[in-house]
Motif scaffolding. Structure first.
Motif, PDB file in Angstrom:
ATOM      1  N   ALA A 152       0.830  -1.214   0.000  1.00 22.48           N
ATOM      2  CA  ALA A 152       0.000   0.000   0.000  1.00 22.48           C
ATOM      3  C   ALA A 152       0.861   1.260   0.000  1.00 22.48           C
ATOM      4  CB  ALA A 152      -0.927  -0.012   1.215  1.00 22.48           C
ATOM      5  N   MET A 153       2.015   1.214   0.659  1.00 22.67           N
ATOM      6  CA  MET A 153       2.926   2.370   0.652  1.00 22.67           C
ATOM      7  C   MET A 153       3.488   2.631  -0.735  1.00 22.67           C
ATOM      8  SD  MET A 153       4.984   1.683   4.228  1.00 22.67           S
ATOM      9  CE  MET A 153       6.161   3.018   3.985  1.00 22.67           C
ATOM     10  N   ASP A 154       3.706   1.574  -1.523  1.00 25.17           N
ATOM     11  CA  ASP A 154       4.206   1.751  -2.884  1.00 25.17           C
ATOM     12  C   ASP A 154       3.205   2.476  -3.777  1.00 25.17           C
ATOM     13  OD1 ASP A 154       6.586   0.551  -2.311  1.00 25.17           O
ATOM     14  OD2 ASP A 154       5.966  -1.447  -2.979  1.00 25.17           O
ATOM     15  N   LYS A 155       1.915   2.359  -3.453  1.00 26.38           N
ATOM     16  CA  LYS A 155       0.876   3.018  -4.250  1.00 26.38           C
ATOM     17  C   LYS A 155       0.514   4.400  -3.716  1.00 26.38           C
ATOM     18  CE  LYS A 155      -1.159  -1.479  -5.385  1.00 26.38           C
ATOM     19  NZ  LYS A 155      -2.375  -2.332  -5.283  1.00 26.38           N
ATOM     20  N   CYS A 156       1.168   4.834  -2.641  1.00 23.38           N
ATOM     21  CA  CYS A 156       0.836   6.116  -2.024  1.00 23.38           C
ATOM     22  C   CYS A 156       1.336   7.260  -2.911  1.00 23.38           C
ATOM     23  CB  CYS A 156       1.465   6.193  -0.628  1.00 23.38           C
ATOM     24  SG  CYS A 156       0.993   7.662   0.296  1.00 23.38           S
ATOM     25  N   PRO A 157       0.555   8.323  -3.095  1.00 21.88           N
ATOM     26  CA  PRO A 157       1.019   9.449  -3.930  1.00 21.88           C
ATOM     27  C   PRO A 157       2.155  10.253  -3.300  1.00 21.88           C
ATOM     28  CG  PRO A 157      -1.118   9.939  -2.927  1.00 21.88           C
ATOM     29  CD  PRO A 157      -0.835   8.509  -2.633  1.00 21.88           C
TER      30      PRO A 157
END
Length: 657
Positions: A455-460
């Motif tokens: 989920a952190m990898d997809k964070c803007p």
């Protein structure tokens, strides 16, 4: 139990007080205080069969006497304290009475089930909101005092109230007696509602968010785990005032499946009793193209729809599998609570994440690291890590709310627990079921860490993605992190581990490889991993002088070899010296101008694999030369300190290194 002792117990219970029908109030007797103390003494002298405890459960002394006394005389300090001690004793979980092992013999097993039945009746009695209002009023008055002015007695009252809440919430539900479907308020839900209405949950939130009350953090952690054990974190985070379309469709599908199941059962019952003749007169059939033990064709005594239905072992007696070889059956305790219960539990979890999670998890982990906790307390820590990180990921993903447990140290701690539980499965064979459950719990925490990384990898936010890269570079580089989950999959044993554990392990491995694939999907398409180098023979001095040629230092390769050990030293704070002086006080060069020499010393120690001294010198230099953050900021994180050491290692500072 002897008849004399039974008569004494009944007499003691009768002298506790009496119910006045005119005032509709339970009144205390002159000997109430001494009678309560006598009951405590009786329980202290109880034997291994717990006869006195079972007798008190049969008399329903908690429902008829103790709770009415608590509600009406809670302002009398001495009587309240004595009643609280007795209630905590009587509500002790049955499993703790038998040292966390279910009795296997017939008589102790019956005693265990009897005590558990009494505990379930106690839990139903604690649905009363007035009882919790009394306890919350008393604990709130004590919490208003300064910590230094409370004294040991008041501190003990707070601890006993928290233990009483824990004991009541721990009592397992009796699904056969309650017969509560999903979306209905069970006894457990009603107790939670009484805690909510009385303000006790607000007091628990205050205790969990106050550093001054950190001595009670482990009690709060246990309360949270038993309070939310039936909840699914994702479903709880998605609970809204109006039901979503997917929830409506799911409920309709469940109702339709139940209706089809009932229709099929009715049809099968009709078919069973509507036949004209008994099944033994069904006829004899011959199976073509299949020979029997003789040259004749095979004879079958029932009609077959297809050849796969032909079985030769129908009448054979199956060999019985020993109990110690049976596969582990893990019961799923999750259920959907009443709508109002889910709504206030969701608000509670949101408030806990925003105001208490990081603080509480930090101090609890400190207690676990210093071995100041009780046996198996790390299980509650792992449960809280998994549940609240999943809740945060499903509600409104904010990494700052779970920053305490989203780090390389968290991965190290969880994997260490997994290794411990996995080893105990082979060592402590008498408690395989317990170690298997704990291994599954640690696996769920590890899986949630991986899913939060995804989920952190997809964070803007770019800083969040950079933090994820730092964590992944450590997890994928060290062989112990990278290979352990594959080791668990290869060594899966259905006798020791449940099928649900296998599903969760496969999902965790899938997420792990997805993260590894995205991490290696850059320019190089690969990741440099730590590998053990074979020791090389040293050449003679003459040969080295003659054949030596100026070779450029391969800094990247050297860093790859050193970074794994450096990260372990940073994470564990292993023997890092704190009395290092980064400058030469006797030198003619001013201290402000010795900064570059200190930088060279740090680089030299790093390249010579003196990691503890290098880190100690870096931190000492940071205190001497704080300007411009040349050696890092004062409140630098471990990941940022790791990157700073890498820059110093690869920098061209001139001179020999």
């Amino acid at each position: 139990m002897s008849t004399l002792l039974s008569a004494e117990l009944v007499a003691t219970c009768n002298s506790l007080g009496y119910y006045n029908a005119e005032s509709d109030k339970y009144l205390a007797d002159d000997n109430t205080q001494e009678s309560v103390k006598d009951l405590i003494r009786y329980l202290r002298r109880d034997d291994g069969s717990h006869d006195i405890r079972r007798q008190l459960g049969e008399t329903k002394v908690v429902q008829t006497d103790l709770l009415p006394l608590l509600k009406n005389y809670w302002e009398e300090t001495e009587l309240f304290d004595t009643l609280l001690r007795l209630l905590v004793n009587l509500t002790t979980p049955a499993l703790m009475l038998w040292e966390e092992e279910m009795p296997k013999e017939l008589a102790p097993r019956n005693h265990y089930l009897q005590i558990e039945e009494h505990l379930q009746s106690y839990k139903e009695a604690f649905v009363d909101e007035a009882v919790w209002a009394v306890l919350s009023s008393r604990i709130s008055k004590i919490l208003e005092m300064d910590v230094g002015e409370r004294g040991d007695d008041n501190g003990m009252i707070i601890e006993r109230i928290l233990i009483l809440i824990r004991n009541i919430l721990y009592v397992p539900a009796d699904s056969d007696a309650e017969r509560r479907p999903d979306n209905d308020a069970s006894i457990h839900d009603q107790v939670l509602w009484a805690l909510h209405q009385s303000g006790m949950l607000d007091i628990i939130l205050y205790i969990s968010g106050s550093v001054a009350e950190r001595v009670y953090y482990m009690h709060v952690m246990e309360i949270l785990s038993f309070m939310l054990r039936e909840q699914n974190a994702t479903h709880l985070a998605q609970a809204a005032v109006q039901r979503s379309h997917s929830e409506k469709m799911r409920d309709e599908a469940e109702l339709l499946a139940i209706r089809h199941r009932e229709n099929n059962q009715k049809a099968n019952k009709v078919k069973k009793f509507s036949g004209a003749r008994h099944s033994r007169f069904g006829g004899t059939f011959v199976v073509k193209t299949m020979k029997s033990i003789s040259e004749n064709e095979l004879i079958c005594h029932k009609p077959l729809d297809k050849m796969d239905a032909l079985k030769f072992d129908v009448n054979k007696t199956m060999s019985k599998i020993p109990k110690n070889r049976l596969p582990v059956q893990e019961q799923n305790a999750e259920r959907r609570s009443a709508f109002s219960i889910r709504l206030f539990l969701k608000e509670f979890c949101v408030e806990f994440l925003k105001g208490a999670y990081n603080t509480m998890m930090y101090h609890v982990k400190g207690r676990l690291a210093r071995a100041k906790s009780q046996h198996n307390d790390e299980s509650y820590y792992l449960w809280a890590l998994r549940f609240f990180m999943e809740f945060n990921r499903s509600y409104k993903f904010e990494v700052k709310l779970v920053s305490e447990t989203m780090s390389v140290q968290a991965f190290h701690f969880v994997q260490k627990q997994m290794e411990t539980y996995y080893d105990m499965l082979a060592m402590d064979k008498k408690k395989i079921r317990q170690w298997s459950r704990r291994l599954h719990l640690s696996l769920l925490a590890y899986r949630e860490l991986l899913m939060t990384l995804a989920a952190m990898d997809k964070c803007p936010d770019g800083s969040v993605r950079d933090s994820s890269k730092v964590i992944k570079s450590n997890v994928f580089y060290v062989p112990e992190y990278r290979e352990f989950i594959i080791t668990l999959l290869v060594n899966y044993d259905e006798v020791k581990m449940s099928r649900q554990y296998l599903f969760d392990l496969l999902e965790a491995q899938h997420v792990f490889f997805k993260l590894l694939e995205s991490h290696c999907g850059g320019k190089t398409g690969r990741v440099v991993v730590q590998n053990r180098l074979k020791p090389q023979r040293k050449k003679k001095a003459k040969e080295s002088v003659e054949t030596a040629a100026p070779v450029e230092l391969n800094l990247e390769r050297m860093w790859d070899e050193a970074s794994a050990q450096l990260s372990v030293v940073l994470e564990g704070n292993l023997e890092i010296p704190k009395d290092v002086v980064p400058f030469d006080a006797g030198s003619d060069v001013p201290i402000d101008e010795q900064k570059s020499e200190a930088m060279k010393n740090i680089q030299r120690k790093l390249r010579n694999h003196e990691f503890e001294n290098a880190i100690g010198l870096l931190r000492a230099s940071r205190e001497v030369w704080p300007e411009d953050d040349c050696f890092g900021a004062a409140d630098i994180a471990v990941e940022e300190e790791f990157l700073a050491l890498k820059e110093i290692f690869c920098a061209d500072l001139g001179g020999k290194s």
